[in-house]
Design an enzyme around this catalytic site. Structure first.
Site, PDB file in Angstrom:
ATOM      1  N   LYS A 117     -71.875  89.399  46.100  1.00  0.00           N
ATOM      2  CA  LYS A 117     -70.809  89.361  46.923  1.00  0.00           C
ATOM      3  C   LYS A 117     -71.103  89.885  48.310  1.00  0.00           C
ATOM      4  O   LYS A 117     -71.389  91.053  48.563  1.00  0.00           O
ATOM      5  CB  LYS A 117     -69.537  90.407  46.638  1.00  0.00           C
ATOM      6  CG  LYS A 117     -68.346  90.421  47.481  1.00  0.00           C
ATOM      7  CD  LYS A 117     -67.246  91.389  46.763  1.00  0.00           C
ATOM      8  CE  LYS A 117     -66.217  91.593  47.926  1.00  0.00           C
ATOM      9  NZ  LYS A 117     -65.036  92.576  47.429  1.00  0.00           N
ATOM     10  N   ASP A 119     -64.077  93.411  55.163  1.00  0.00           N
ATOM     11  CA  ASP A 119     -62.834  93.186  54.149  1.00  0.00           C
ATOM     12  C   ASP A 119     -61.760  94.058  54.664  1.00  0.00           C
ATOM     13  O   ASP A 119     -61.339  95.183  54.534  1.00  0.00           O
ATOM     14  CB  ASP A 119     -63.148  93.719  52.796  1.00  0.00           C
ATOM     15  CG  ASP A 119     -61.997  93.311  51.827  1.00  0.00           C
ATOM     16  OD1 ASP A 119     -60.931  92.503  52.096  1.00  0.00           O
ATOM     17  OD2 ASP A 119     -61.961  93.917  50.780  1.00  0.00           O
ATOM     18  N   LYS A 149     -55.069  95.958  54.240  1.00  0.00           N
ATOM     19  CA  LYS A 149     -55.614  97.370  53.834  1.00  0.00           C
ATOM     20  C   LYS A 149     -54.938  98.254  54.820  1.00  0.00           C
ATOM     21  O   LYS A 149     -54.785  98.060  56.052  1.00  0.00           O
ATOM     22  CB  LYS A 149     -56.899  97.489  53.809  1.00  0.00           C
ATOM     23  CG  LYS A 149     -57.690  96.637  52.809  1.00  0.00           C
ATOM     24  CD  LYS A 149     -59.216  97.248  52.741  1.00  0.00           C
ATOM     25  CE  LYS A 149     -59.954  96.547  51.704  1.00  0.00           C
ATOM     26  NZ  LYS A 149     -59.539  96.909  50.277  1.00  0.00           N
ATOM     27  N   ARG A 178     -63.353  88.526  44.141  1.00  0.00           N
ATOM     28  CA  ARG A 178     -63.502  87.631  42.605  1.00  0.00           C
ATOM     29  C   ARG A 178     -63.335  86.091  42.897  1.00  0.00           C
ATOM     30  O   ARG A 178     -63.891  85.223  42.178  1.00  0.00           O
ATOM     31  CB  ARG A 178     -62.233  88.072  41.569  1.00  0.00           C
ATOM     32  CG  ARG A 178     -60.849  87.757  42.141  1.00  0.00           C
ATOM     33  CD  ARG A 178     -59.967  88.707  41.353  1.00  0.00           C
ATOM     34  NE  ARG A 178     -60.090  90.207  41.966  1.00  0.00           N
ATOM     35  CZ  ARG A 178     -59.307  91.304  41.123  1.00  0.00           C
ATOM     36  NH1 ARG A 178     -58.582  90.876  40.025  1.00  0.00           N
ATOM     37  NH2 ARG A 178     -59.352  92.465  41.646  1.00  0.00           N
TER      38      ARG A 178
END
Ligand code: BES
Ligand code: MN
Ligand code: ZN
Length: 491
Positions: A256, A261, A268, A342
């Protein structure tokens, strides 16, 4: 840091002659026969040190012997000696040499030790090389010099070979750390793709980069969805090392590489968001492994696949509620855009299985915060569909001291990622078993290929609860490089 090997020579001219001492022993291992003119003061120094684990003293030799200094390094109690002792303590030695701004130093490997000298020399090389690395690319004033190392040992073909291999592997770990440490403004998916191209060209690997439009056309729905919120376009990076017979099935490594992110629309919180520059660590580990594999010219076929995206919120981002179609045609309901890893991994895993019919697939991902809650920051989570493969890798992990813990995966967990409106959903049920439900999602991407998944969220970089080790200075750790190289060398 250049590594040299020489036969044990007590009258060697060196800036620092280094030897190991066990706790409550008065012997410097390998130096027992050395005829010191300064014996009493050295004797006193050994006593002072007490052989305490990882403690070090440096003694000036006052020109009594050709070595300018003697360094004594404590190994701790003999019965507490582990596979990591020499690596750990050697790291401290190298950091001392660096702090003293030495150009070179020498370490003596005693002929009779607790472990085989072949293992000792490998661990010395790993410990020293990994510990003198410091991420200083963006410092105007660089602090670090890197001293060269001479290993004094009773020479043999086997020893030389072990040193050479450990040298290449350690360089691979340092390389992995150095790209994983890059800030997200300087490392976007295209940057990682370029790194892959460079190492492929150097070491004669095949390298294929699939870009945004082609990804979309070919049905990589996960990578496309996650990547669409950023102006830094997604890339699927594929490296092939063909060292084996041309019709031998490969082992595929998947990593990954989310270069940053933010969580996307499911944004977040701000605290520690900067750490999400490390969300590319799995991919960096795979690039690092491929570099080593090609430099060692391993006689097997290995493929590295790195899905890389930036997960950003914006007018074009994917949303909670979206239903997307993954590479294997299964549909997924998006319930949280922060569960992006994922999605890109599922595409890569299905592609790996379809394209290469591999012997095994091993993936690395900073996948879940839940893994840190479950196992902390010193052990990686591991999930597999194949006990034999998992056990083989656990054996490797014991040798390299990159600790892993196998978590269960049964149909009850598989049920937890089923959606009311699509084949799957990208979250589990609340926060229950978050690491395993993420793995359950991945499990849906492959049919029956032996597979091991590593959740490296806790171990990929140093965090508050990380155990301090000289060879893991602040920042990315390169977790998994030595582990997989051990595995690949032992099949
Ligand atoms: N990259 C994160 C996981 C992560 C978080 C690693 C903190 C290390 C430290 C991943 O993409 C993520 O955000 N996962 C979510 C999943 C959840 C929304 C189901 C998580 O762990 O909170
Ligand atoms: Mn996320
Ligand atoms: Zn992530």
């Amino acid at each position: 840091m250049k590594i040299k090997v020489q036969s044990i020579d007590h009258s060697k001219k060196t800036a620092m002659l280094c030897g190991f001492v066990f706790e409550d022993s008065d012997k410097i291992l390998g130096l027992e026969k050395m005829d010191f003119k300064i014996t009493p003061s050295i004797k006193q120094s050994i006593k002072d040190l007490g052989g305490k684990f990882s403690k070090i003293i440096v003694i000036p030799t006052l020109d009594k012997i050709p070595a300018q200094r003697i360094l004594l390094a404590g190994l701790g109690k003999r019965e507490k000696f582990t596979n990591d002792t020499i690596r750990f303590v050697s790291g401290r030695i190298a950091q001392n040499a660096r702090e003293l701004k030495l150009n070179e130093f020498s370490i003596i490997v005693p002929p009779s030790f607790v472990i085989d000298p072949v293992l000792s020399v490998s661990q010395i090389v790993e410990g020293c090389k990994m510990s003198v690395y410091k991420f200083e690319k963006y410092k105007s004033k660089k602090e670090s010099n890197t001293p060269d190392l001479t290993i004094l040992v009773s020479k043999s073909e086997k020893i030389s070979k072990a040193i050479k291999i450990a040298d290449i592997i350690s360089d691979g770990v340092v390389y992995t750390k150095s790209i994983a440490n890059l800030p997200p403004n300087e490392c976007i998916p295209a940057t990682l793709a370029n790194f892959a191209r460079i190492i492929a060209k150097k070491n004669k690997m095949k390298c294929n980069i699939i870009s945004k439009n082609e990804l979309k056309k070919k049905g990589f729905g996960g990578i496309t969805a996650v990547g669409q919120g950023s102006k830094n376009e997604p890339k699927l990076i594929i490296l092939e090392h063909n060292g084996g017979h041309h019709n031998e099935k490969p082992i595929v490594l998947v990593g990954k590489a989310v270069t940053f992110d933010t969580g996307g629309i499911s944004l977040k919180p701000g605290e520690k968001m900067d750490e999400m520059k490390f969300d590319k660590c799995g991919g960096c580990t795979v690039i690092g492994i491929m570099k080593v594999v090609s430099e060692l010219k391993l006689p097997i076929n290995i493929v590295g696949i790195i899905p890389s995206v930036e997960n950003m919120p914006g007018g074009e981002s994917y949303r909670p509620g979206d239903i997307i179609k993954l590479y294997n045609k299964k549909t997924t309901e998006i319930l949280n855009t922060d569960a992006e890893g994922r999605l890109i991994l599922a595409d890569a895993l299905s592609f790996a299985e379809k394209q290469y019919a591999p012997k095994a697939i091993i993936d690395f991902a900073t996948l879940t915060g839940a893994c840190i809650i479950a196992l902390g920051t010193n052990i990686a989570g591991m999930v597999s569909n194949n006990d034999k493969l998992a056990q083989k890798i656990i054996e490797s992990s014991k040798r390299t001291t990159e600790d892993v813990w196998l978590l269960p995966l049964n149909d009850d967990y598989m049920d937890m990622v089923k959606s009311d409106v699509a084949d799957m959903k990208n979250t589990g049920v609340g926060r229950a078993a978050g690491t395993i439900t993420a793995a359950a999602f991945l499990r849906n991407a492959i049919k029956d290929t032996p597979w091991v998944h590593f959740d490296i969220a806790g171990v990929a970089w140093t965090q508050v609860a990380t155990k301090e080790k000289p060879y893991n200075p602040k920042g990315a750790t390169g977790f998994g490089v030595r582990l997989i190289l051990d595995y690949l060398q032992n099949i």
